[in-house]
Design an enzyme around this catalytic site. Sequence first.
Site, PDB file in Angstrom:
ATOM      1  N   THR A  15      15.545  30.847 -10.917  1.00  0.00           N
ATOM      2  CA  THR A  15      16.364  31.869 -11.404  1.00  0.00           C
ATOM      3  C   THR A  15      16.705  32.653 -10.403  1.00  0.00           C
ATOM      4  O   THR A  15      16.211  32.935  -9.424  1.00  0.00           O
ATOM      5  CB  THR A  15      15.395  32.909 -12.519  1.00  0.00           C
ATOM      6  OG1 THR A  15      16.470  33.840 -13.180  1.00  0.00           O
ATOM      7  CG2 THR A  15      14.310  33.498 -11.793  1.00  0.00           C
ATOM      8  N   LYS A  20      13.444  38.471 -14.580  1.00  0.00           N
ATOM      9  CA  LYS A  20      13.029  37.647 -15.573  1.00  0.00           C
ATOM     10  C   LYS A  20      11.735  36.662 -15.036  1.00  0.00           C
ATOM     11  O   LYS A  20      10.943  36.445 -15.741  1.00  0.00           O
ATOM     12  CB  LYS A  20      14.266  36.368 -15.545  1.00  0.00           C
ATOM     13  CG  LYS A  20      15.250  36.762 -16.491  1.00  0.00           C
ATOM     14  CD  LYS A  20      16.153  35.524 -16.654  1.00  0.00           C
ATOM     15  CE  LYS A  20      17.300  35.678 -17.658  1.00  0.00           C
ATOM     16  NZ  LYS A  20      18.176  34.590 -17.617  1.00  0.00           N
ATOM     17  N   ASP A  72      17.807  30.648 -20.354  1.00  0.00           N
ATOM     18  CA  ASP A  72      19.198  31.319 -20.672  1.00  0.00           C
ATOM     19  C   ASP A  72      18.790  32.387 -21.974  1.00  0.00           C
ATOM     20  O   ASP A  72      18.307  31.767 -22.764  1.00  0.00           O
ATOM     21  CB  ASP A  72      20.076  30.313 -20.873  1.00  0.00           C
ATOM     22  CG  ASP A  72      21.735  31.099 -20.416  1.00  0.00           C
ATOM     23  OD1 ASP A  72      21.882  31.583 -19.277  1.00  0.00           O
ATOM     24  OD2 ASP A  72      22.421  31.339 -21.260  1.00  0.00           O
ATOM     25  N   ASP A 149      17.929  46.244 -22.081  1.00  0.00           N
ATOM     26  CA  ASP A 149      16.886  46.697 -22.320  1.00  0.00           C
ATOM     27  C   ASP A 149      16.924  48.233 -22.826  1.00  0.00           C
ATOM     28  O   ASP A 149      16.132  48.633 -23.905  1.00  0.00           O
ATOM     29  CB  ASP A 149      15.438  46.548 -21.308  1.00  0.00           C
ATOM     30  CG  ASP A 149      14.961  45.335 -21.040  1.00  0.00           C
ATOM     31  OD1 ASP A 149      15.127  44.343 -22.166  1.00  0.00           O
ATOM     32  OD2 ASP A 149      14.318  44.936 -19.992  1.00  0.00           O
ATOM     33  N   LYS A 169       6.471  44.841 -23.555  1.00  0.00           N
ATOM     34  CA  LYS A 169       7.589  44.207 -23.707  1.00  0.00           C
ATOM     35  C   LYS A 169       7.282  42.734 -24.004  1.00  0.00           C
ATOM     36  O   LYS A 169       7.831  42.042 -24.681  1.00  0.00           O
ATOM     37  CB  LYS A 169       8.672  44.328 -22.611  1.00  0.00           C
ATOM     38  CG  LYS A 169       9.925  43.634 -22.920  1.00  0.00           C
ATOM     39  CD  LYS A 169      10.976  43.413 -21.849  1.00  0.00           C
ATOM     40  CE  LYS A 169      12.165  42.542 -22.157  1.00  0.00           C
ATOM     41  NZ  LYS A 169      13.091  42.251 -21.086  1.00  0.00           N
ATOM     42  N   ARG A 175      11.836  36.378 -24.708  1.00  0.00           N
ATOM     43  CA  ARG A 175      11.394  35.643 -23.545  1.00  0.00           C
ATOM     44  C   ARG A 175       9.801  35.090 -23.683  1.00  0.00           C
ATOM     45  O   ARG A 175       9.410  33.818 -23.581  1.00  0.00           O
ATOM     46  CB  ARG A 175      11.642  36.231 -22.247  1.00  0.00           C
ATOM     47  CG  ARG A 175      11.302  35.748 -20.941  1.00  0.00           C
ATOM     48  CD  ARG A 175      11.776  36.216 -19.803  1.00  0.00           C
ATOM     49  NE  ARG A 175      13.369  36.242 -19.859  1.00  0.00           N
ATOM     50  CZ  ARG A 175      13.967  37.353 -20.154  1.00  0.00           C
ATOM     51  NH1 ARG A 175      13.441  38.365 -20.505  1.00  0.00           N
ATOM     52  NH2 ARG A 175      15.226  37.225 -20.247  1.00  0.00           N
TER      53      ARG A 175
END
Length: 200
Positions: A15, A20, A72, A149, A169, A175
């Site tokens: 990435t 991420k 993605d 976010d 989160k 994710r």
Amino acid sequence: MVKRDPPRLSLSFVTSNAAKAAEAATFLQALGIEVHPVVRRLPEPQSERLEEVASAKLDAASDVPGAVLVEDSGLFVDALGGFPGVYSAYAFRTLGVAGLLRLLDGYPRGAEFRTAAALRWRGTHQVLTGAVRGEIAREPRGTNGFGYDPVFVPEGERRSFAEMTLPEKSSLSHRARAMAAVSSRLRELLARPASGSSKK
Ligand code: IMP
């Protein structure tokens, strides 16, 4: 008798977004999977489907050895017919969060964050998904996280993702849900002998 630890799984997460990689690592490491970030921007094809984009990104990382994971993600807003969706990165760069809030002025706030994660493992190619429903806040709140976010409030919560810690989160994010699917698929694959490629 010598007690052996179960074999540790490890994979490269490719990435250009360090946040991420950190989120995926937090989640997968807690499940006994080591994550090695490989920082690289992968080309993204024009496609209406996150799964296709993730799959193409994985193909573009064909030189990375071993088990490889890419993903993605996109924010799909109900009142905007799913926009920005696969165009979330472009919309973030051009409209920004403020532009999204202006577009939604006077409209219902329902939205969904989705992730498609593509995994290459011992010659197989798998695409796994995760999603979380929520609402777009009236104004940005919080300083943690990244991207949208500050304006995404997941269902059942009053705080935006940006007002949560990373573990908070990760307990409910799109994710994390995709990573949970990756983790269970990896364990299934480990339990059976190596086979040919399968795109799911
Ligand atoms: P991509 O998956 O890197 O193409 O991300 C698409 C867009 O959505 C980018 O602008 C990201 O910043 C944003 N994005 C992706 N995942 C998240 C997230 O977990 N929270 C907030 N924004 C995100």
